[in-house]
Design a protein around this motif. Sequence first.
Motif, mmCIF file in Angstrom:
data_model
loop_
_atom_site.group_PDB
_atom_site.id
_atom_site.type_symbol
_atom_site.label_atom_id
_atom_site.label_comp_id
_atom_site.label_asym_id
_atom_site.label_seq_id
_atom_site.Cartn_x
_atom_site.Cartn_y
_atom_site.Cartn_z
ATOM 1 N N GLY A 1 -4.165 -1.908 -4.275
ATOM 2 C CA GLY A 1 -4.417 -0.599 -3.696
ATOM 3 C C GLY A 1 -4.835 -0.606 -2.244
ATOM 4 O O GLY A 1 -4.574 0.365 -1.528
ATOM 5 N N ASP A 2 -5.511 -1.677 -1.792
ATOM 6 C CA ASP A 2 -5.892 -1.682 -0.374
ATOM 7 C C ASP A 2 -5.511 -3.003 0.297
ATOM 8 O O ASP A 2 -6.132 -3.410 1.257
ATOM 9 N N GLU A 3 -4.464 -3.623 -0.198
ATOM 10 C CA GLU A 3 -4.046 -4.896 0.419
ATOM 11 C C GLU A 3 -2.985 -4.700 1.487
ATOM 12 O O GLU A 3 -2.206 -3.756 1.438
ATOM 13 N N ASP A 4 -2.953 -5.636 2.405
ATOM 14 C CA ASP A 4 -1.925 -5.670 3.444
ATOM 15 C C ASP A 4 -1.792 -4.334 4.167
ATOM 16 O O ASP A 4 -0.684 -3.887 4.492
ATOM 17 N N GLY A 5 -2.934 -3.708 4.372
ATOM 18 C CA GLY A 5 -2.928 -2.491 5.197
ATOM 19 C C GLY A 5 -2.708 -1.202 4.445
ATOM 20 O O GLY A 5 -2.757 -0.124 5.031
ATOM 21 N N LYS A 6 -2.485 -1.269 3.134
ATOM 22 C CA LYS A 6 -2.271 -0.003 2.411
ATOM 23 C C LYS A 6 -3.556 0.830 2.425
ATOM 24 O O LYS A 6 -4.651 0.308 2.337
ATOM 25 N N GLU A 7 -3.371 2.141 2.573
ATOM 26 C CA GLU A 7 -4.514 3.054 2.474
ATOM 27 C C GLU A 7 -4.305 3.984 1.290
ATOM 28 O O GLU A 7 -3.278 3.914 0.614
ATOM 29 N N ASP A 8 -5.256 4.868 1.067
ATOM 30 C CA ASP A 8 -5.212 5.715 -0.124
ATOM 31 C C ASP A 8 -4.019 6.657 -0.154
ATOM 32 O O ASP A 8 -3.665 7.277 0.850
ATOM 33 N N SER A 9 -3.469 6.799 -1.339
ATOM 34 C CA SER A 9 -2.565 7.917 -1.603
ATOM 35 C C SER A 9 -3.385 8.977 -2.333
ATOM 36 O O SER A 9 -4.544 8.724 -2.711
ATOM 37 N N ILE A 10 -2.774 10.142 -2.549
ATOM 38 C CA ILE A 10 -3.500 11.196 -3.278
ATOM 39 C C ILE A 10 -3.870 10.735 -4.681
ATOM 40 O O ILE A 10 -4.859 11.189 -5.245
ATOM 41 N N TRP A 11 -3.099 9.810 -5.250
ATOM 42 C CA TRP A 11 -3.430 9.347 -6.605
ATOM 43 C C TRP A 11 -4.631 8.421 -6.590
ATOM 44 O O TRP A 11 -5.433 8.425 -7.524
ATOM 45 N N ASP A 12 -4.776 7.599 -5.535
ATOM 46 C CA ASP A 12 -5.985 6.756 -5.434
ATOM 47 C C ASP A 12 -7.212 7.655 -5.365
ATOM 48 O O ASP A 12 -8.226 7.409 -6.019
ATOM 49 N N ALA A 13 -7.107 8.705 -4.544
ATOM 50 C CA ALA A 13 -8.249 9.605 -4.370
ATOM 51 C C ALA A 13 -8.517 10.395 -5.653
ATOM 52 O O ALA A 13 -9.667 10.545 -6.078
ATOM 53 N N TRP B 1 4.581 5.474 0.304
ATOM 54 C CA TRP B 1 4.429 6.022 1.669
ATOM 55 C C TRP B 1 3.124 5.486 2.261
ATOM 56 O O TRP B 1 3.066 5.096 3.436
ATOM 57 N N ALA B 2 2.071 5.432 1.422
ATOM 58 C CA ALA B 2 0.751 5.008 1.913
ATOM 59 C C ALA B 2 0.702 3.500 2.194
ATOM 60 O O ALA B 2 -0.251 3.014 2.798
ATOM 61 N N ARG B 3 1.715 2.773 1.757
ATOM 62 C CA ARG B 3 1.824 1.356 2.092
ATOM 63 C C ARG B 3 2.681 1.176 3.344
ATOM 64 O O ARG B 3 2.409 0.334 4.191
ATOM 65 N N VAL B 4 3.721 1.995 3.434
ATOM 66 C CA VAL B 4 4.670 1.866 4.549
ATOM 67 C C VAL B 4 4.108 2.488 5.833
ATOM 68 O O VAL B 4 4.274 1.943 6.928
ATOM 69 N N ARG C 1 0.108 7.008 9.857
ATOM 70 C CA ARG C 1 0.111 6.733 11.304
ATOM 71 C C ARG C 1 1.343 5.875 11.594
ATOM 72 O O ARG C 1 2.460 6.265 11.293
ATOM 73 N N ALA C 2 1.114 4.690 12.155
ATOM 74 C CA ALA C 2 2.253 3.858 12.524
ATOM 75 C C ALA C 2 2.810 3.122 11.304
ATOM 76 O O ALA C 2 2.166 3.010 10.266
ATOM 77 N N THR C 3 4.012 2.605 11.482
ATOM 78 C CA THR C 3 4.641 1.800 10.437
ATOM 79 C C THR C 3 3.851 0.520 10.224
ATOM 80 O O THR C 3 3.387 -0.099 11.180
ATOM 81 N N ASN C 4 3.729 0.120 8.959
ATOM 82 C CA ASN C 4 2.977 -1.081 8.598
ATOM 83 C C ASN C 4 3.960 -2.177 8.166
ATOM 84 O O ASN C 4 4.450 -2.165 7.037
ATOM 85 N N PRO C 5 4.254 -3.126 9.050
ATOM 86 C CA PRO C 5 5.276 -4.130 8.715
ATOM 87 C C PRO C 5 4.943 -4.906 7.440
ATOM 88 O O PRO C 5 5.841 -5.230 6.667
ATOM 89 N N ALA C 6 3.654 -5.156 7.192
ATOM 90 C CA ALA C 6 3.304 -5.919 5.989
ATOM 91 C C ALA C 6 3.651 -5.128 4.726
ATOM 92 O O ALA C 6 4.076 -5.700 3.717
ATOM 93 N N GLY C 7 3.484 -3.818 4.785
ATOM 94 C CA GLY C 7 3.832 -2.982 3.638
ATOM 95 C C GLY C 7 5.334 -2.986 3.396
ATOM 96 O O GLY C 7 5.804 -3.147 2.268
ATOM 97 N N LEU C 8 6.089 -2.818 4.464
ATOM 98 C CA LEU C 8 7.552 -2.823 4.326
ATOM 99 C C LEU C 8 8.048 -4.179 3.853
ATOM 100 O O LEU C 8 9.035 -4.267 3.121
ATOM 101 N N ASP C 9 7.350 -5.217 4.262
ATOM 102 C CA ASP C 9 7.768 -6.572 3.899
ATOM 103 C C ASP C 9 7.797 -6.770 2.381
ATOM 104 O O ASP C 9 8.655 -7.465 1.851
ATOM 105 N N PHE C 10 6.842 -6.151 1.687
ATOM 106 C CA PHE C 10 6.844 -6.288 0.222
ATOM 107 C C PHE C 10 8.171 -5.787 -0.351
ATOM 108 O O PHE C 10 8.800 -6.432 -1.193
#
Length: 477
Positions: free
Chosen positions: A30-42, A87-90, A95-104
């Motif tokens: 849920g919060d690895e490699d730069g991922k932030e909360d989605s509405i479901w996490d909240a 979306w919350a990983r990418v 904000r900006a694109t998260n390359p680590a999220g897209l990499d998965f």
Amino acid sequence: MTANNVTAGSWPRGFIWGSATAAAQVEGAGDEDGKEDSIWDAFARVPGAIANGDTLEQGVDHYHRMPADVRLMSELGLDSYRFSTSWARVRPGDRATNPAGLDFYSRLVDELQGAGILPWLTLYHWDLPQALEEKGGWANRDTAYRFVDYATDVYAALGDRVTHWTTFNEPFCSSLLGYASGVHAPGRQEPRAALAAVHHQHLAHGLAVAALRELGAENLGITLNLSTAIPRDPSDPVDLEAARRFDSLQNRIFLEPILLGAYPADTLRDLEPFGLSDVIEEGDLEIISAPIDFLGVNHYHDDSVSGHPVESSADGHSGGAERATSSPWIGAEDLTFPTRGLPRTAMGWEVNPDGLRHLLVRLTAEYPTLPPLYVTENGAAYDDELSDDGRVHDPERSRYIQDHIAAIGQAIEAGADVRGYFVWSLLDNFEWSWGYDKRFGIIRVDQETFERTIKDSGLDYAALIRSVRSAAVSPVL
Ligand code: PNW
């Protein structure tokens, strides 16, 4: 199950056999490699929102076990794997694109390609970045434009390898269950916001289709959860009116803007007091009705409906939350769902495979502009257990899957252009407001160790795929 029961000899060649999951339900991390909360996490942190206080934090650890999960797909002989990107990983916080999220996802797609499995990608399976919800979420028109930024990011990273793109999974759930009934994230109970969410998701779909088409995407579609309304007493005008209202909000409010470029007249009239017309701007419907290459149909059950109070309900929309929720049936809150005495799954949903045949045939008859259909979800939750022999014996699920595939065969014979079937779900997973309590997987996941065991239904599905594939003929369509 034997494939003979599913008219193996006449199955169209090239038919896609798959299985599906969604990011928020399986990934964890849920919060690895730069991922932030989605509405479901909240939402999972809201007391009483999810059965047993379950969270998505670890999911079923797919994020860490992805290569092994792809090997299981190979063992099953799947043609395709339908998954969603988060979306919350990418774009964490949008904000900006998260390359680590897209990499998965890039690694996932490579694994799938290496195994000869077609990646079938869904961009939105309900997990809006919480940061966007804080700006109004789907009730805010701007979210539709943010979706296009996200979609083009994903396309830029994966468009060279992913051939099938689905914009939205089940906008019914992410708008009406999320913003009107509140049983899904973000848990709002605001009918006007819910209708704005419907329209803005449509708009986001149309804008993304145009943007990805421009970038070269060839197979673009959307997945809707469609269900036939069966009036309890077809000679009772109150029940007939209930069925009309149900069909309007469950099916036609989504099908018609997309396929026909207009909201149904009765839907607009019913929803006038709740402001649907107020959010529609000039030119929107042309954008929304951009041609698509396929329609995904998710189908689990029909809905027997009535306008009278009932004692025993088969309501498929109320969820497992303890927290008070409202009705998703805006302006028709008195709709009830009488049981018909059919067998039911662990969700309480009535099993009636012929409903799927009927739905596919009806779509074919009613919409002349209908693109090819794929059944992108169908499956069943049962309370199965690991038995002493180390296997999971789940004959009800095998039967459910086989009978629904047979119903698709009959729809094809009747002229429906159905080109694929995806079992929900590959893995036991986070079943939204029900938490991990309801298990749809053809692969069992031990909730403590995350160990995977292919259930008998998975083995049966694999056998069915093998025999249908070897007997397949070219379609006479
Ligand atoms: C679908 N209903 O959701 C979703 O696409 C999956 O993520 C989900 O796990 C699966 O079906 C099983 O529930 C639905 O209220 C949610 O009828 C609600 C309903 C139907 C499907």
